[in-house]
Design an enzyme around this catalytic site. Sequence first.
Site, short mmCIF file in Angstrom:
data_model
loop_
_atom_site.label_atom_id
_atom_site.label_comp_id
_atom_site.label_asym_id
_atom_site.label_seq_id
_atom_site.Cartn_x
_atom_site.Cartn_y
_atom_site.Cartn_z
N ARG A 103 0.88 -1.18 0.00
CA ARG A 103 0.00 0.00 0.00
C ARG A 103 0.91 1.22 0.00
NH1 ARG A 103 -5.24 1.39 3.67
NH2 ARG A 103 -6.08 -0.01 2.09
N HIS A 130 -7.59 0.89 -6.18
CA HIS A 130 -7.78 0.05 -4.99
C HIS A 130 -8.48 -1.23 -5.46
CE1 HIS A 130 -7.95 -1.18 -0.97
NE2 HIS A 130 -8.73 -0.27 -0.42
N GLN A 133 -10.24 -3.85 -3.03
CA GLN A 133 -11.51 -3.35 -2.51
C GLN A 133 -12.64 -3.66 -3.49
OE1 GLN A 133 -12.22 -1.76 0.49
NE2 GLN A 133 -14.29 -2.22 -0.23
N ASP A 222 -17.37 6.98 -1.04
CA ASP A 222 -16.10 6.89 -0.31
C ASP A 222 -15.82 8.28 0.25
OD1 ASP A 222 -13.62 6.12 0.65
OD2 ASP A 222 -12.63 6.09 -1.29
N CYS A 262 -16.35 1.68 1.10
CA CYS A 262 -15.17 0.83 1.37
C CYS A 262 -14.71 0.94 2.82
CB CYS A 262 -14.05 1.19 0.42
SG CYS A 262 -13.52 2.90 0.54
N ARG A 290 -13.64 -8.68 1.99
CA ARG A 290 -12.22 -8.43 1.66
C ARG A 290 -11.39 -9.68 1.95
NH1 ARG A 290 -10.02 -3.26 1.64
NH2 ARG A 290 -8.15 -4.41 1.02
N1 NVA Z 1 -10.07 6.63 -1.00
C1 NVA Z 1 -9.66 6.23 0.33
C2 NVA Z 1 -9.85 4.77 0.51
C3 NVA Z 1 -9.46 4.23 1.86
C4 NVA Z 1 -9.62 2.75 1.96
C5 NVA Z 1 -8.20 6.63 0.53
O1 NVA Z 1 -7.40 6.46 -0.40
O2 NVA Z 1 -7.88 7.12 1.61
N1 CP Z 2 -11.21 -0.22 2.80
C1 CP Z 2 -9.91 -0.26 3.20
O1 CP Z 2 -8.98 -0.48 2.40
O2 CP Z 2 -9.74 -0.07 4.53
P1 CP Z 2 -8.36 0.14 5.31
O3 CP Z 2 -7.79 1.46 4.90
O4 CP Z 2 -8.73 0.06 6.75
O5 CP Z 2 -7.40 -0.97 4.90
#
Ligand code: NVA
Ligand code: CP
Length: 304
Positions: A103, A130, A133, A222, A262, A290
């Site tokens: 990540r 993502h 997800q 989101d 998500c 997930r």
């Molecule tokens: N769009 C959000 C998703 C978190 C799972 C982010 O990138 O922070």
């Molecule tokens: N939806 C998701 O990816 O959650 P986290 O940021 O908690 O991993």
Amino acid sequence: MKKDFLRILDLTGRELLALLAAGREWKRRGGRRGAPRPLAGKTLAMIFQKASTRTRVSFEVGMARLGGHALFLSPADTQISRGEPVRDTARVLSRYVDAIMIRTFLQETVEEMAAQAAVPVINGLTDLHHPCQVLADLMTAQERGFDLRGMKAAFIGDGNNVANSWVEAAHLLGFSLRLACPKGFEPDAGVLREASAAGRGDVRVVRDPAEAARDAHVLYTDVWTSMGQEKERIRRLKAFRGYRIDSGLLRAARKDAIVMHCLPAHRGEEITDEVMEGPQSAVFDEAENRMHIQMALLAKLIPH
Ligand code: NVA
Ligand code: CP
């Protein structure tokens, strides 16, 4: 299947559907006594350059249920934060582990990791995509009885990483996707172009959330401020006014529509507490899925 899973378009439509079927199967039997443990003795390295609850725990528990185990690598405690190049990290980890999940910020970083690693690399979220997800999201829509090739989905809010992965899924499977985004917050232009060249979905960006929500099977949202955008929060709060999923917007969708997010959610911003806790919310099934779909992905990508 390709060696790596960096975006939804790394799969063919057929591979995606097979993965969803395997995810449902893991959900049925995974973790039970006597369930298969195809990844016994295998290790997944997990690199997190942003925070996570679901991704970390679902991958870690998923690996354990498959008989393997996962290592959490925080950049603060590794040489990554001290500038060791991605290509060196990729090559060293490949000597120890059987797969890498990362990540991070730039999609180019996961691409470089994948190009240099001898083992499969999985994108656990970048600024651009993502994909894990959206695998869980599709699994959730399917288990609620929606036909993934014929459904109508509406994404309300920011055209962010999750939205981009939804665009790719719509084109790959051929469903209808309306993204209601304020001007300047549309999904990535490159992703829109590449996905439409690769598939046959009916994908359109509109301004009006009600227009997007009309007759939808799935209403999705989101956060308005993703990780790494914290400095833009005030500007974003203003820009997204009117892009909240509330009970009024939900009434524009089909009667049997489900609401997905998500998570983590900011209740009162992109979604109301009432909708999130209401009978049409599928957010916690989605979070659970997930783990099941990632078990299917790991079992497919890691040779055993
Ligand atoms: N769009 C959000 C998703 C978190 C799972 C982010 O990138 O922070
Ligand atoms: N939806 C998701 O990816 O959650 P986290 O940021 O908690 O991993």
